[in-house]
Design an enzyme around this catalytic site. Sequence first.
Site, PDB file in Angstrom:
ATOM      1  N   LYS A   1       0.840  -1.203   0.000  1.00 30.70           N
ATOM      2  CA  LYS A   1       0.000   0.000   0.000  1.00 30.70           C
ATOM      3  C   LYS A   1       0.875   1.254   0.000  1.00 30.70           C
ATOM      4  O   LYS A   1       0.598   2.228  -0.706  1.00 30.70           O
ATOM      5  CB  LYS A   1      -0.935  -0.006   1.217  1.00 30.70           C
ATOM      6  CG  LYS A   1      -2.034  -1.062   1.112  1.00 30.70           C
ATOM      7  CD  LYS A   1      -2.750  -1.305   2.425  1.00 30.70           C
ATOM      8  CE  LYS A   1      -3.700  -2.496   2.319  1.00 30.70           C
ATOM      9  NZ  LYS A   1      -4.306  -2.888   3.602  1.00 30.70           N
TER      10      LYS A   1
ATOM     11  N   GLN B   1      -4.052  -1.651   9.983  1.00 27.68           N
ATOM     12  CA  GLN B   1      -3.964  -2.986   9.383  1.00 27.68           C
ATOM     13  C   GLN B   1      -4.450  -4.045  10.366  1.00 27.68           C
ATOM     14  O   GLN B   1      -3.993  -4.114  11.506  1.00 27.68           O
ATOM     15  CB  GLN B   1      -2.509  -3.270   8.953  1.00 27.68           C
ATOM     16  CG  GLN B   1      -2.326  -4.579   8.211  1.00 27.68           C
ATOM     17  CD  GLN B   1      -3.035  -4.616   6.850  1.00 27.68           C
ATOM     18  OE1 GLN B   1      -3.026  -3.656   6.090  1.00 27.68           O
ATOM     19  NE2 GLN B   1      -3.686  -5.735   6.548  1.00 27.68           N
TER      20      GLN B   1
ATOM     21  N   ASP C   1     -10.570   2.583   4.340  1.00 24.47           N
ATOM     22  CA  ASP C   1     -10.875   1.158   4.186  1.00 24.47           C
ATOM     23  C   ASP C   1     -12.378   0.953   4.075  1.00 24.47           C
ATOM     24  O   ASP C   1     -12.845  -0.101   3.653  1.00 24.47           O
ATOM     25  CB  ASP C   1     -10.370   0.370   5.414  1.00 24.47           C
ATOM     26  CG  ASP C   1      -9.020  -0.297   5.161  1.00 24.47           C
ATOM     27  OD1 ASP C   1      -8.721  -0.583   3.984  1.00 24.47           O
ATOM     28  OD2 ASP C   1      -8.290  -0.540   6.135  1.00 24.47           O
TER      29      ASP C   1
END
Length: 297
Positions: free
Chosen positions: A53, A97, A120
Amino acid sequence: MATIIDGRVVSASIRESLSREVQTLVSQGLRPPHLVAILVGNDGGSQTYVGAKEKACHEVGFLGTVIRYPDTVTEEELLEKVNEINHNDQIDGLIVQLPLPKHINENRVTLAIAPEKDVDGFHDVNMGRLTKGADGIKPATPYGITLMLKHYGIPTEGKHVVVIGRSNIVGRPMSILLSNPGETGNATVTVCHSRTPNLSWFTQHADIIVAALGKPGFLTGDMVKEGCVVIDVGTTRVDDPTKKAGWRLCGDVDFASVEPKASAITPVPGGVGPMTIAGLLVNTLKARKASIEAHTA
Ligand code: NAP
């Protein structure tokens, strides 16, 4: 012969257009989008995902920062950092994460992220907007899949889609996106899960199947009809001594038996994975634009 849906190609084309948008922002004297990732512990998979990412951010001209914590970090310390980032107007997007260590309540941390920075798309506010078909940040993986279907001109309207899996990050939002009104929606969606009896009856009657259950090779050729479109979300590490790492990524679809019957299919790796990152980047640019608008209003 099925069309092999190449997520790397679609993702590259999306990243190219994002780069151009960043250049336009910068040429107007504006800061590029800034994505921050919080990474806790030393899990190999999480480090790989966050690294990918970060790399993708830099490739498109975004600012990308990774904040690392040992797995002894407390929930309070994490919440404090999330709160600080929420109030930092130099940061547009924040991802934490997952998975987090067991002593930390993932839901509490996810819900602490300001919805407008939740790129997200996991926050209840964004999930609620998605459910109502309102504008908001869409969960990165399902959103990436819709971008991929659009790129390949695969229609969803009027189709019967079977989604296998009902998790909050993939299956559930995927089913909502595909059944919502809109260009990559208007499908009739069946959601299957571990309590679904006779699951293969549903998949045999599907025009499009999204397999998101995390069981390697679960969907086999006898479970699909001729001409169906198959999207494989699964990414399970299975031991493979022939690989340098000692493992390989395995999807939820038995590619060898499904591909000959499918009209289009995603491989693993190189299918949905790159699209998750593309979805995340698109969301981050959207968050940046919303922040610019909020500050100039
Ligand atoms: P998850 O939270 O474990 O959810 C799995 C879902 O599959 C659950 O709803 C479960 O049903 C269902 N399921 C499990 N076994 C089943 C069976 N035998 N038959 C029917 N349904 C079954 O997993 P997730 O987070 O959604 O992830 C799914 C997979 O996608 C994993 O391999 C993950 O690594 C991968 N993934 C990939 C990406 C990417 O970018 N490529 C992104 C996210 C996730 P119940 O609800 O009844 O338990």
